[in-house]
Design a protein around this motif. Structure first.
Motif, PDB file in Angstrom:
ATOM      1  N   ILE A 593       0.827  -1.206   0.000  1.00  0.00           N
ATOM      2  CA  ILE A 593       0.000   0.000   0.000  1.00  0.00           C
ATOM      3  C   ILE A 593       0.863   1.259   0.000  1.00  0.00           C
ATOM      4  O   ILE A 593       0.602   2.223  -0.727  1.00  0.00           O
ATOM      5  N   MET A 594       1.931   1.232   0.821  1.00  0.00           N
ATOM      6  CA  MET A 594       2.817   2.397   0.912  1.00  0.00           C
ATOM      7  C   MET A 594       3.515   2.672  -0.413  1.00  0.00           C
ATOM      8  O   MET A 594       3.636   3.833  -0.837  1.00  0.00           O
ATOM      9  N   ILE A 595       3.967   1.622  -1.086  1.00  0.00           N
ATOM     10  CA  ILE A 595       4.673   1.826  -2.351  1.00  0.00           C
ATOM     11  C   ILE A 595       3.718   2.351  -3.413  1.00  0.00           C
ATOM     12  O   ILE A 595       4.079   3.179  -4.254  1.00  0.00           O
ATOM     13  N   LEU A 632      11.876  12.717  -5.376  1.00  0.00           N
ATOM     14  CA  LEU A 632      12.196  12.192  -4.043  1.00  0.00           C
ATOM     15  C   LEU A 632      11.369  10.957  -3.712  1.00  0.00           C
ATOM     16  O   LEU A 632      11.842  10.029  -3.058  1.00  0.00           O
ATOM     17  N   LEU A 633      10.131  10.936  -4.191  1.00  0.00           N
ATOM     18  CA  LEU A 633       9.243   9.812  -3.887  1.00  0.00           C
ATOM     19  C   LEU A 633       9.587   8.556  -4.691  1.00  0.00           C
ATOM     20  O   LEU A 633       9.045   7.486  -4.434  1.00  0.00           O
ATOM     21  N   ILE A 634      10.484   8.694  -5.662  1.00  0.00           N
ATOM     22  CA  ILE A 634      10.947   7.514  -6.399  1.00  0.00           C
ATOM     23  C   ILE A 634      11.833   6.657  -5.510  1.00  0.00           C
ATOM     24  O   ILE A 634      11.777   5.423  -5.548  1.00  0.00           O
ATOM     25  N   ASP A 635      12.641   7.321  -4.693  1.00  0.00           N
ATOM     26  CA  ASP A 635      13.584   6.608  -3.830  1.00  0.00           C
ATOM     27  C   ASP A 635      12.834   5.948  -2.670  1.00  0.00           C
ATOM     28  O   ASP A 635      12.170   6.626  -1.887  1.00  0.00           O
ATOM     29  N   THR A 638      12.409   6.152   3.728  1.00  0.00           N
ATOM     30  CA  THR A 638      11.424   6.829   4.578  1.00  0.00           C
ATOM     31  C   THR A 638      11.643   8.333   4.618  1.00  0.00           C
ATOM     32  O   THR A 638      10.681   9.113   4.539  1.00  0.00           O
ATOM     33  N   VAL A 639      12.901   8.763   4.720  1.00  0.00           N
ATOM     34  CA  VAL A 639      13.212  10.193   4.804  1.00  0.00           C
ATOM     35  C   VAL A 639      12.793  10.911   3.527  1.00  0.00           C
ATOM     36  O   VAL A 639      12.129  11.961   3.562  1.00  0.00           O
ATOM     37  N   THR A 640      13.187  10.351   2.359  1.00  0.00           N
ATOM     38  CA  THR A 640      12.830  10.997   1.087  1.00  0.00           C
ATOM     39  C   THR A 640      11.314  10.977   0.867  1.00  0.00           C
ATOM     40  O   THR A 640      10.754  11.921   0.307  1.00  0.00           O
ATOM     41  N   ASP A 641      10.646   9.920   1.326  1.00  0.00           N
ATOM     42  CA  ASP A 641       9.191   9.860   1.199  1.00  0.00           C
ATOM     43  C   ASP A 641       8.521  10.960   2.015  1.00  0.00           C
ATOM     44  O   ASP A 641       7.593  11.631   1.539  1.00  0.00           O
ATOM     45  N   ILE A 642       8.988  11.152   3.242  1.00  0.00           N
ATOM     46  CA  ILE A 642       8.404  12.184   4.113  1.00  0.00           C
ATOM     47  C   ILE A 642       8.612  13.568   3.511  1.00  0.00           C
ATOM     48  O   ILE A 642       7.689  14.401   3.459  1.00  0.00           O
ATOM     49  N   GLY A 644       9.175  14.295   0.335  1.00  0.00           N
ATOM     50  CA  GLY A 644       8.392  14.391  -0.891  1.00  0.00           C
ATOM     51  C   GLY A 644       6.926  14.657  -0.618  1.00  0.00           C
ATOM     52  O   GLY A 644       6.307  15.517  -1.263  1.00  0.00           O
ATOM     53  N   ILE A 645       6.348  13.937   0.339  1.00  0.00           N
ATOM     54  CA  ILE A 645       4.937  14.139   0.701  1.00  0.00           C
ATOM     55  C   ILE A 645       4.721  15.550   1.247  1.00  0.00           C
ATOM     56  O   ILE A 645       3.719  16.207   0.930  1.00  0.00           O
ATOM     57  N   ALA A 646       5.667  16.029   2.051  1.00  0.00           N
ATOM     58  CA  ALA A 646       5.555  17.380   2.617  1.00  0.00           C
ATOM     59  C   ALA A 646       5.577  18.435   1.510  1.00  0.00           C
ATOM     60  O   ALA A 646       4.807  19.410   1.548  1.00  0.00           O
ATOM     61  N   LEU A 647       6.447  18.249   0.518  1.00  0.00           N
ATOM     62  CA  LEU A 647       6.525  19.209  -0.587  1.00  0.00           C
ATOM     63  C   LEU A 647       5.241  19.196  -1.419  1.00  0.00           C
ATOM     64  O   LEU A 647       4.750  20.253  -1.842  1.00  0.00           O
ATOM     65  N   ILE A 648       4.695  18.000  -1.669  1.00  0.00           N
ATOM     66  CA  ILE A 648       3.430  17.904  -2.404  1.00  0.00           C
ATOM     67  C   ILE A 648       2.324  18.639  -1.648  1.00  0.00           C
ATOM     68  O   ILE A 648       1.536  19.397  -2.232  1.00  0.00           O
ATOM     69  N   ALA A 649       2.259  18.410  -0.341  1.00  0.00           N
ATOM     70  CA  ALA A 649       1.250  19.075   0.491  1.00  0.00           C
ATOM     71  C   ALA A 649       1.424  20.589   0.444  1.00  0.00           C
ATOM     72  O   ALA A 649       0.434  21.342   0.354  1.00  0.00           O
ATOM     73  N   LEU A 650       2.683  21.053   0.495  1.00  0.00           N
ATOM     74  CA  LEU A 650       2.965  22.489   0.443  1.00  0.00           C
ATOM     75  C   LEU A 650       2.458  23.096  -0.862  1.00  0.00           C
ATOM     76  O   LEU A 650       1.804  24.145  -0.867  1.00  0.00           O
ATOM     77  N   VAL A 651       2.746  22.424  -1.975  1.00  0.00           N
ATOM     78  CA  VAL A 651       2.323  22.934  -3.286  1.00  0.00           C
ATOM     79  C   VAL A 651       0.800  22.986  -3.380  1.00  0.00           C
ATOM     80  O   VAL A 651       0.227  23.965  -3.874  1.00  0.00           O
TER      81      VAL A 651
END
Length: 667
Positions: A593-595, A632-635, A638-642, A644-651
């Motif tokens: 699910i996470m992937i 970032l979400l390609i990698d 956990t750190v890059t996922d967090i 990446g998700i934060a940047l998407i939310a910001l946009v």
């Protein structure tokens, strides 16, 4: 390439407005225009013209070949060399009957003497091996002069057929490997010795023409191609388009979403990018233009979605069968592993067309334009052959060949309930013939791919390439992945997917495996990037076919299609770095699910950056942040996922506040 499409290649009649042309064209005019586009961009459509009694003789030969293949693959227990050489002999025979030496106007019922000579010589060369297989196998490495000549004739006849049915680029690649083997790669000091070794390897052994590609073609691919021909005649393609219209046609930018859904469904039964583009695009592209989509975008959306047909289970491109053979896995396992990447690919295109629709305020079809549910529900029985095939293949209750044969029978039965698409005895023979004709180009490409693989194996060139790229990449897997991607795309611009996969599976996939990528992920990686070459400029046949229908700039269409298919450039990196997407080493459902979630967000981020829109026009900073988040979400970290998700939310939050003062974008 000119920005204008010649008049005789346009699918829409220029004497009427573009937005109404499709509706006013007769069925005969539409078929003729579709045929013109296919002849331009699909080499398989450039065939001799047979009419009258000659046509039925040719049809009979083709139909007999299909029955022969079904019988051999289901019941015969022949020596493998006998089965394979007889198969190739018949491919050569049919190939020269069907494909002329060059494009252009063909004389009706005419075959020049030199084609007859090539056909007879090439067919007899392979039949010689068929009838003397046991003696040749026991003979040893040394060939007699006449055997050497027969082998060379067979190789050249197959190569010429491949040029006619597939194209010249694959022969240039094959010739380069053969020349390398003959003059540099083989160690025998005498030219005659090197020639003997090479001909023995390529023609008289199972390491050349008769290797895995042609073996898979004769055992599995041909039966599935025949099944596709029968299924097409049940009217399922029209059902898919109507069902897609009903499901998503009413939403914003509905016709573009219809093209995505319909192409995904059609891809389940067909693996041809150009055929899918022209088949469904002749309906969806004019509708998209009428809705307000730019011609380039309409053509790009259809071609990008249609290209995904080769990665859509259960009937993927021919390369999927080769992958199963190379990895010694069941085809059902390959199908299961392909599900998530395929869904993400089409989800990426769906997101892109949705953002385009919102960007320009494009509406969907009106309620009265949508097809009624009731007739569609009544035709759900058309799915029975496909459902049966999926069940039989996935449950492993029957062999792949038997499953396809039973599905063919089911297709014939269900057609009897669909008035206007019933498979009568005449249409039964025509379906068999269509399946045989569709096999010729695939088999020719598989044979030449075997020559390439045989040359690589005989010279040890693969090890040289592997050691060189591993040294260049160092310990950085991402560098090896990028280099492999570039090789696949460049090679795929002139080489069919099947041959591309064979070459990359022999050269680049082992590199990725040595770098730590699981073998299945490595093979899927090269498979994916071989396919996207149908969209990437400068040789983007699917995009150019779509451009001919939309009357758009071919190069702009190809560039737009590449942007829309961005998921195809992201997903392979995801499963190469995190094989969980292929259901490898899964620790639990939450991991899957996470992937999926992170991949979808990554695709959304990059699609939004390329489109420049979420809720309103994005400024440069937002586009950079969105693209960075996607990368970032390609990698799978956990750190890059967090981050990446934060940047998407910001946009997204930024876009919501910006929307209040944003001006509408003119279409």
């Amino acid at each position: 390439m000119s920005d204008k499409i010649p008049a005789d290649e346009k699918i829409v009649n220029t004497s009427v407005p573009a937005d109404t042309a499709a509706a006013e064209l007769s069925a005969e005019e539409m078929a003729a225009n579709v045929d013109a586009v296919m002849k331009k961009y699909d080499r398989e459509s450039n065939t001799r013209i047979w009419e009258g009694k000659a046509k039925w003789v040719v049809t009979g030969i083709l139909a007999a070949f299909s029955l022969f293949c079904i019988y051999v693959t289901l019941f015969a227990t022949w020596l493998e060399e006998i089965r394979l050489t007889s198969f190739v002999a018949l491919i050569v025979l049919m190939g020269y009957i069907i494909f002329p030496a060059k494009k252009g106007v063909q004389k009706v019922n005419h075959m020049p003497w030199y084609d007859i000579l090539l056909m007879v010589a090439g067919t007899l060369a392979f039949l010689y091996f068929t009838f003397f297989a046991e003696a040749i196998i026991k003979q040893g490495a040394k060939l007699e002069i006449y055997q050497l000549a027969i082998g060379i004739i067979g190789i050249l006849a197959l190569a010429e057929l491949c040029r006619r049915a597939v194209g010249l680029p694959i022969l240039i690649v094959a010739a380069a490997f053969v020349v390398y083997a003959l003059f540099f790669g083989l160690s025998n000091p005498k030219f005659s010795g090197r020639l003997n070794t090479l001909v023995r390897t390529l023609f008289y052994s199972k390491e050349g023409i008769l290797s895995t590609p042609i073996n898979a073609c004769s055992k599995f691919i041909v039966v599935f191609i025949i099944f596709g021909a029968f299924l097409e005649r049940t009217g399922i393609a029209d059902f898919f388009i109507q069902a897609s219209n009903r499901i998503v046609g009413g939403f914003s930018g509905g016709p573009a979403k219809v093209s995505v859904v319909a192409s995904a469904l059609e891809g389940m039964v067909s693996g041809s990018s150009v055929a899918n583009t022209v088949g469904s695009g002749s309906i969806t592209i004019p509708l998209m233009k009428k809705t307000g989509y730019r011609p380039e975008f309409a053509a790009a959306a259809e071609s990008a979605a249609s290209t995904g047909g080769q990665i859509m289970p259960p009937i993927m491109g021919a390369a999927a069968f080769l992958m199963a053979e190379n990895l010694a896995m069941s085809y059902s396992s390959i199908i299961v592993m392909a599900i998530l990447p395929a869904v993400l690919y089409f989800a990426g295109i769906f997101i892109a067309v949705h953002l385009e629709a919102k960007k320009y305020g494009l509406r969907g079809l009106t309620k009265d334009q949508l097809p009624d549910w009731r007739p569609l529900v009544k035709k759900l029985y058309l799915l029975i052959p496909l459902v049966l095939l999926i069940y039989l293949v996935s449950s492993n209750t029957r062999t792949i060949q038997t499953s396809a044969a039973l599905a063919i029978i089911a297709a014939v039965v269900v057609s009897l309930f669909n008035k206007g698409n019933r498979i009568t005895p005449k249409r039964f023979v025509e379906a068999l013939a269509a399946g045989a004709q569709g096999t010729i180009s695939v088999a020719a490409a598989c044979g030449i791919a075997g020559i390439i693989a045989g040359s690589i194996t005989a010279t040890g060139l693969a090890n040289v390439l592997i050691n060189g790229i591993v040294a260049l990449a160092g310990n950085h897997v991402i560098i090896a992945l990028v280099l492999t991607m570039i090789c696949c795309i460049v090679l795929g611009m002139g080489v069919p997917t099947t041959a591309n996969y064979c070459i990359m599976a022999a050269t680049c996939a082992p590199i990725l495996v040595r770098m730590g990528v699981p073998p299945v992920a490595a093979h899927f990686f090269v498979f994916y990037f071989g396919i996207v070459a149908d969209l990437t400029p400068p040789v983007a046949l699917a995009a150019y076919a779509g451009a001919a229908i939309a009357q758009s700039n071919p190069m702009k269409t190809a560039i737009t299609a590449t942007k829309l298919a961005i998921a195809a450039f992201i997903v392979p990196y995801v499963f190469a770095l995190n094989p969980v997407m292929l259901f490898i080493d899964v620790e639990g459902p939450m991991q899957v699910i996470m992937i999926i979630v992170t991949s979808l967000l990554g695709i959304f981020g990059i699609s939004a950056a390329l489109e420049g829109y979420v809720f309103c026009r994005m400024n440069p900073v937002q586009r950079i942040l969105s693209a960075a988040a996607g990368l970032l979400l390609i990698d799978p970290n956990t750190v890059t996922d967090i981050i990446g998700i934060a940047l998407i939310a910001l946009v997204i939050v930024w876009q919501i506040f910006q929307k209040k003062t944003a001006k509408p974008i003119a279409a």
